[in-house]
Structures are given as structure tokens and as C-alpha cells.
Design a protein around this motif. Structure first.
Motif, PDB file in Angstrom:
ATOM      1  N   HIS A 183       0.596  -1.231   0.095  1.00  0.00           N
ATOM      2  CA  HIS A 183       0.082   0.069  -0.216  1.00  0.00           C
ATOM      3  C   HIS A 183       0.793   1.397  -0.005  1.00  0.00           C
ATOM      4  O   HIS A 183       1.725   1.183   0.824  1.00  0.00           O
ATOM      5  CB  HIS A 183      -1.085  -0.148   1.563  1.00  0.00           C
ATOM      6  N   ASP A 189      -1.988   6.243 -10.186  1.00  0.00           N
ATOM      7  CA  ASP A 189      -2.371   7.556 -11.037  1.00  0.00           C
ATOM      8  C   ASP A 189      -1.690   8.077 -11.018  1.00  0.00           C
ATOM      9  O   ASP A 189      -0.088   7.504 -10.689  1.00  0.00           O
ATOM     10  CB  ASP A 189      -3.558   8.901 -10.502  1.00  0.00           C
TER      11      ASP A 189
ATOM     12  N   CYS B  99      -6.969   6.155 -14.997  1.00  0.00           N
ATOM     13  CA  CYS B  99      -7.261   6.816 -13.707  1.00  0.00           C
ATOM     14  C   CYS B  99      -6.560   7.415 -13.651  1.00  0.00           C
ATOM     15  O   CYS B  99      -7.126   8.946 -12.992  1.00  0.00           O
ATOM     16  CB  CYS B  99      -6.439   5.964 -12.812  1.00  0.00           C
ATOM     17  N   PRO B 100      -5.108   8.721 -13.872  1.00  0.00           N
ATOM     18  CA  PRO B 100      -4.684   9.905 -14.127  1.00  0.00           C
ATOM     19  C   PRO B 100      -5.565  10.752 -14.397  1.00  0.00           C
ATOM     20  O   PRO B 100      -4.848  11.814 -14.022  1.00  0.00           O
ATOM     21  CB  PRO B 100      -3.238   9.663 -14.738  1.00  0.00           C
ATOM     22  N   SER B 105      -9.956   9.068  -8.928  1.00  0.00           N
ATOM     23  CA  SER B 105      -8.535   8.644  -8.936  1.00  0.00           C
ATOM     24  C   SER B 105      -8.120   8.458  -7.519  1.00  0.00           C
ATOM     25  O   SER B 105      -8.459   9.360  -7.408  1.00  0.00           O
ATOM     26  CB  SER B 105      -7.579   8.503  -9.309  1.00  0.00           C
ATOM     27  N   GLY B 106      -8.296   7.671  -6.388  1.00  0.00           N
ATOM     28  CA  GLY B 106      -7.688   7.646  -5.027  1.00  0.00           C
ATOM     29  C   GLY B 106      -9.025   7.066  -3.825  1.00  0.00           C
ATOM     30  O   GLY B 106      -8.788   7.191  -2.799  1.00  0.00           O
ATOM     31  N   GLN B 111     -10.989   0.540  -7.538  1.00  0.00           N
ATOM     32  CA  GLN B 111      -9.285   0.689  -8.210  1.00  0.00           C
ATOM     33  C   GLN B 111      -8.986   0.796  -6.787  1.00  0.00           C
ATOM     34  O   GLN B 111      -7.299  -0.019  -6.352  1.00  0.00           O
ATOM     35  CB  GLN B 111      -8.658   2.739  -8.495  1.00  0.00           C
ATOM     36  N   ILE B 218      -4.343  14.210  -5.244  1.00  0.00           N
ATOM     37  CA  ILE B 218      -4.115  12.844  -5.614  1.00  0.00           C
ATOM     38  C   ILE B 218      -2.508  12.581  -4.881  1.00  0.00           C
ATOM     39  O   ILE B 218      -2.009  13.232  -3.847  1.00  0.00           O
ATOM     40  CB  ILE B 218      -3.733  12.583  -6.716  1.00  0.00           C
ATOM     41  N   TYR B 223      -8.298   6.606  -0.733  1.00  0.00           N
ATOM     42  CA  TYR B 223      -7.512   4.991  -0.712  1.00  0.00           C
ATOM     43  C   TYR B 223      -5.735   5.361  -0.174  1.00  0.00           C
ATOM     44  O   TYR B 223      -4.795   4.280  -0.276  1.00  0.00           O
ATOM     45  CB  TYR B 223      -7.507   4.340  -1.563  1.00  0.00           C
ATOM     46  N   ASP B 224      -5.537   6.529  -0.569  1.00  0.00           N
ATOM     47  CA  ASP B 224      -3.891   6.877  -0.396  1.00  0.00           C
ATOM     48  C   ASP B 224      -3.458   6.283   0.772  1.00  0.00           C
ATOM     49  O   ASP B 224      -2.631   6.520   1.274  1.00  0.00           O
ATOM     50  CB  ASP B 224      -3.376   7.955  -1.328  1.00  0.00           C
ATOM     51  N   LEU B 225      -4.004   6.853   2.050  1.00  0.00           N
ATOM     52  CA  LEU B 225      -4.330   7.015   3.350  1.00  0.00           C
ATOM     53  C   LEU B 225      -4.501   6.175   4.104  1.00  0.00           C
ATOM     54  O   LEU B 225      -3.586   5.153   5.054  1.00  0.00           O
ATOM     55  CB  LEU B 225      -5.501   7.744   4.362  1.00  0.00           C
TER      56      LEU B 225
END
Ligand code: SF4
Ligand code: SF4
Ligand code: FES
Lengths: 189, 237
Positions: A183, A189, B99-100, B105-106, B111, B218, B223-225
Motif C-alpha cells: 500500500h 495515478d 486513472c491519471p 482516483s484515490g 481502483q 492526488i 485510499y491513499d491514506l
């Protein structure tokens, strides 16, 4: 007799690595350079063959090939096949190599329409006619990811993949491990 | 006596109340079963099959199967996750998921689930289908290139908003899709509002609010976290 204690160790055989940018923007290569000073450590372990970093034009036998970008013209296909022939392990680096990415956004448009609009009809452009020099590789009808043409061993997603993700992939491969991005490193992206 | 009894999920004992599905009980116990078309607030749709588990050795959809006492349920096994990854790869190749350039996204469940299951490539040949974008509504953009046909917008508009703005129709891999309930087929000709539940239910980047791009950068999104398997995450609010 015991071997002398201070003998210099035999130099480690460096792995040969080739890289190329096909239908990409060089962003993935910029991200490779973003590993910053780790590149010094990397150069103790590898040497570059064909790559925009060396300007060597053809790929010789290599341990590892890194492909940025998908396939948008005939030359891309030629270079990809040259890499596959010469590289023991081939990695698709970045969104464009993996799913076509930005260049593939033209795929729902007709190629002739695109060329005509850009070179002949669009207001404000020079209307010089569609280029047709034999030097220019012919565009493919659609942009394709590289796994549709050759076998790809590993994939490193991201647009571009972060320097840390690239570093993780390279250090895993150099240590003989299957690359494993957890993760935070696996990103589309 | 309370009506609670238990089943086993990957060896963990999960309590449930009669009538609860496997995924409802698992969710209440903080256990993550990958899913896309199921949302805790709506009736199960059972279309994506991401939530497939093995119940006493047989495959079943955990969003539609009721929990039974003593069931032995396999969830995050290599066998099931491999099949789930294949399903995800099919979602990715049959739509256009760039996605970019996607505002979702995120924050996207498709994703994030693909990250969770370590999907490294689409594996299959890409379809690159030609799907329409509907920008006719003043506040909402529809980009059907990313639709996974989970039907959540249909349920939300029908059951919460009482408007029936969306319906599923058509046949076949490229024929079946979400339609808009107006004579023109355009969202701008419905009474859809940005405050509707259906406007925020889409787990992917189809139903998007206009003029809201990149409010969160981004790299700092849901879901980056934390991964989607983290206990307090849900596909959409
Ligand atoms: S909907 Fe999700 S998977 Fe599809 S392009 Fe957007 S972020 Fe990517
Ligand atoms: S538009 Fe979104 S919510 Fe509706 S079916 Fe498609 S993916 Fe699901
Ligand atoms: S979540 Fe159960 S079938 Fe989609």
C-alpha cells in the motif's frame, strides 16, 4: 595456506539494464532519475545498455529491460521486440506501457480523422498536409499496451510510478525477489 | 436469550443475527470481504461477484447468502483472491479506466480493490469501447467509460430519492448499460439534483460533481491514506 586477509574481493559482475521510452512522455524516466542519490548505489550493481541515459541506439544482451510507453507506431513495435529478444526479464513501467495510458485516449477516434484535423482542417494550425516522409514510422490504428504484443514479466503501474516504487522494484529484482509493492507504492495515478 | 449465533470466516468466529447475509455480519465484525456492487445501505444486487466466498467448500456470493450457524467460510484465500483479481482485470479492460485523468482516483472502490488484490496489469487485451459522456446537466457530469454496472445509482435514485433517474437496460457486453429516464436519454432533462443520494453513491468515476476537480490532491485521498480493507472504509459515503 589461508588466503591473504586483505585480498580485494572479485568485482561483482554488474547486471546489464536497458531502458526505452516508446509511446510515453519520458515521465517514467524522469521518475527513475528521481531516485536521487540512490542512483550511485544502483550504478554499483548495474550498468546501462541501450537507454536514453546512454544514447546507445541498439539493445545488446541484457539482464533487465525497462519499457516506458505503449505502442503507437511501427517503430515502437520493432523496438519492443528487440528488447524482448535481448532482455532476460522485461518490465512494463508506467500506465502507458500497461494499458496504453494517455496516448490510448485517441483510440475511440478514427486515425485519418485525427490526422486530417491536426494537419489540415483545424483552425489556427498551419495546414501543411499530413506528413508522409519515409523516415517517419507509420502510426498504428490504435495504441496498444505492450503485453498485447510480447510476454511481459513484471508490471510497475503509476503515471508515473514513484521513485520509491521504482526503487522497490529494482532492489527486489536485483536481490532475486519477486517485486512486491505494498500500500502506498502501488498506484495507477 | 439473544438471537446471535456464529459462523467461521477464515478461522475467525463471526457473530450474526438471523437474516443477516455473510457480508453484513462480516462488516459488522470489522472483517473485510472484497465487494463492489454491495453497499450496506441498499439491497444486494449480486452482479459483480467480487464478494464470492467458499461456504463449506462451495462458491457463493456473500452479499446474497444468509449466514447460517456453524458455516465454514473461506474469504481471503489465494484461490479466491486470484479469481477476484481476474474479475477486476475484466472490469478494467471492458471500460476505459485512465486513472491519471479521473477525478475519482484515490477515492475509487474499483481502483482501491485492485490495489488491495495487487492487480499489476490488465492481463487481457483492452476493449477500448466507445462510450458516451453526458455533460447535459448543469451540476453533474456522467462519464460512462468507467461504469461497472453495480446498479447502486439505480437503487439510490429509486429507493432514497424517489426519482428513478437511472435504469439498467440493453443486452450484451457492450449493449447493457445504465440508461437515463428522460425522453432524450440525457441527464439534463431529468429532475436529478446534485444533492440527491444517487449523486454521491457511484463507487467509481461515472457520476461526478462539476467544478469540484482536485479539491483534495492526488496522494491525499481516501485510499491513499489507508487501504480499502481498513475497518472504517466503505465504497461510498
Ligand atoms: S473509475 Fe476508478 S479505476 Fe476507473 S479510471 Fe476512475 S479511478 Fe481509475
Ligand atoms: S453509474 Fe456508477 S453507480 Fe451507476 S451502475 Fe455505473 S458504476 Fe454503478
Ligand atoms: S458485492 Fe456481492 S456480487 Fe457484488
Amino acid at each position: 595456506m589461508n588466503a591473504p586477509m586483505n585480498a580485494t574481493p572479485a568485482p561483482v559482475k554488474k547486471l546489464r539494464v536497458a531502458t526505452t521510452s516508446l509511446a510515453g512522455c519520458f515521465g517514467c524516466h524522469m521518475s527513475i532519475l528521481d531516485i536521487d542519490e540512490r542512483i550511485i548505489k544502483l550504478l554499483e550493481l548495474i550498468e546501462f545498455d541501450r537507454s536514453p541515459l546512454t544514447d546507445i541506439k541498439t539493445c545488446g544482451p541484457c539482464d533487465l529491460g525497462l519499457i516506458e510507453g505503449g505502442l503507437c507506431n511501427a517503430e515502437n513495435v520493432h523496438v519492443l521486440r528487440e528488447f524482448r529478444r535481448n532482455c532476460k526479464v522485461l518490465v512494463a513501467v508506467g500506465a502507458c506501457a500497461i494499458n496504453g495510458g494517455l496516448p490510448a485516449q485517441r483510440n475511440h477516434l478514427d486515425l485519418r480523422d485525427i490526422l486530417e484535423e491536426v494537419y489540415q482542417t483545424e483552425v489556427g494550425l498551419s495546414h501543411g498536409g499530413i506528413p508522409n516522409d519515409p523516415e517517419l514510422p507509420l502510426p498504428l490504428n490504435k495504441v496498444h499496451p505492450i503485453h498485447e504484443v510480447v510476454k511481459v514479466d513484471y508490471f510497475l503501474p503509476g503515471c508515473p510510478p514513484s521513485a520509491d516504487a521504482i526503487w522497490k522494484l529494482l532492489t527486489d529484482l536485483l536481490a532475486g525477489r519477486t517485486p512486491n509493492l505494498g500500500h502506498g507504492l502501488l498506484h495507477y495515478d | 436469550m439473544n438471537a446471535t449465533t456464529t459462523f467461521h470466516l477464515d478461522g475467525e468466529e463471526i457473530p450474526f443475527t438471523p437474516g443477516q447475509t455473510i457480508i453484513q455480519a462480516a462488516k459488522a465484525a470489522g472483517a473485510y470481504i472484497p465487494h463492489l456492487c454491495w453497499h450496506p445501505d441498499f439491497q444486494a444486487n449480486g452482479s459483480c461477484k467480487l464478494c464470492t466466498v467458499k461456504v463449506n467448500g462451495r462458491f457463493g456470493s456473500s452479499c446474497t447468502m444468509e449466514a447460517q450457524a456453524g458455516m465454514v467460510v473461506e474469504n481471503r484465500t489465494a484461490e479466491l483472491d486470484d479469481k477476484r483479481r481476474t474479475l477486476l482485470q475484466m472490469f478494467f479492460v471492458e471500460g476505459n479506466h485512465f486513472c491519471p485523468s479521473c477525478e475519482k482516483s484515490g477515492d475509487c472502490a474499483l481502483q482501491a480493490t485492485a490495489y488491495e488484490l495487487k492487480m499489476m496489469s490488465p492481463h487481457f487485451d483492452m476493449f477500448y469501447p466507445d462510450r458516451a459522456v453526458d455533460a447535459s446537466h448543469p451540476d453533474i457530469l456522467l462519464d460512462f467509460n468507467r461504469c461497472i454496472m453495480c446498479s447502486l445509482c439505480v437503487s439510490a435514485s429509486r429507493d432514497v430519492d424517489g426519482k428513478n433517474v437511472f435504469y439498467m437496460g440493453g443486452r450484451g457486453i457492450l449493449g447493457r448499460r445504465v440508461h437515463i429516464n428522460s425522453e432524450s436519454g440525457m441527464l439534463g432533462d431529468t429532475d436529478f439534483a446534485a444533492t440527491d443520494r444517487a449523486a454521491s453513491i457511484c463507487p467509481v468515476g461515472v457520476i461526478l460533481k462539476k467544478r469540484k476537480g482536485f479539491a483534495v490532491p492526488i496522494g491525499e485521498r481516501t485510499y491513499d491514506l489507508a487501504p480499502i480493507s481498513a475497518p472504517d472504509k466503505e465504497t461510498t459515503p
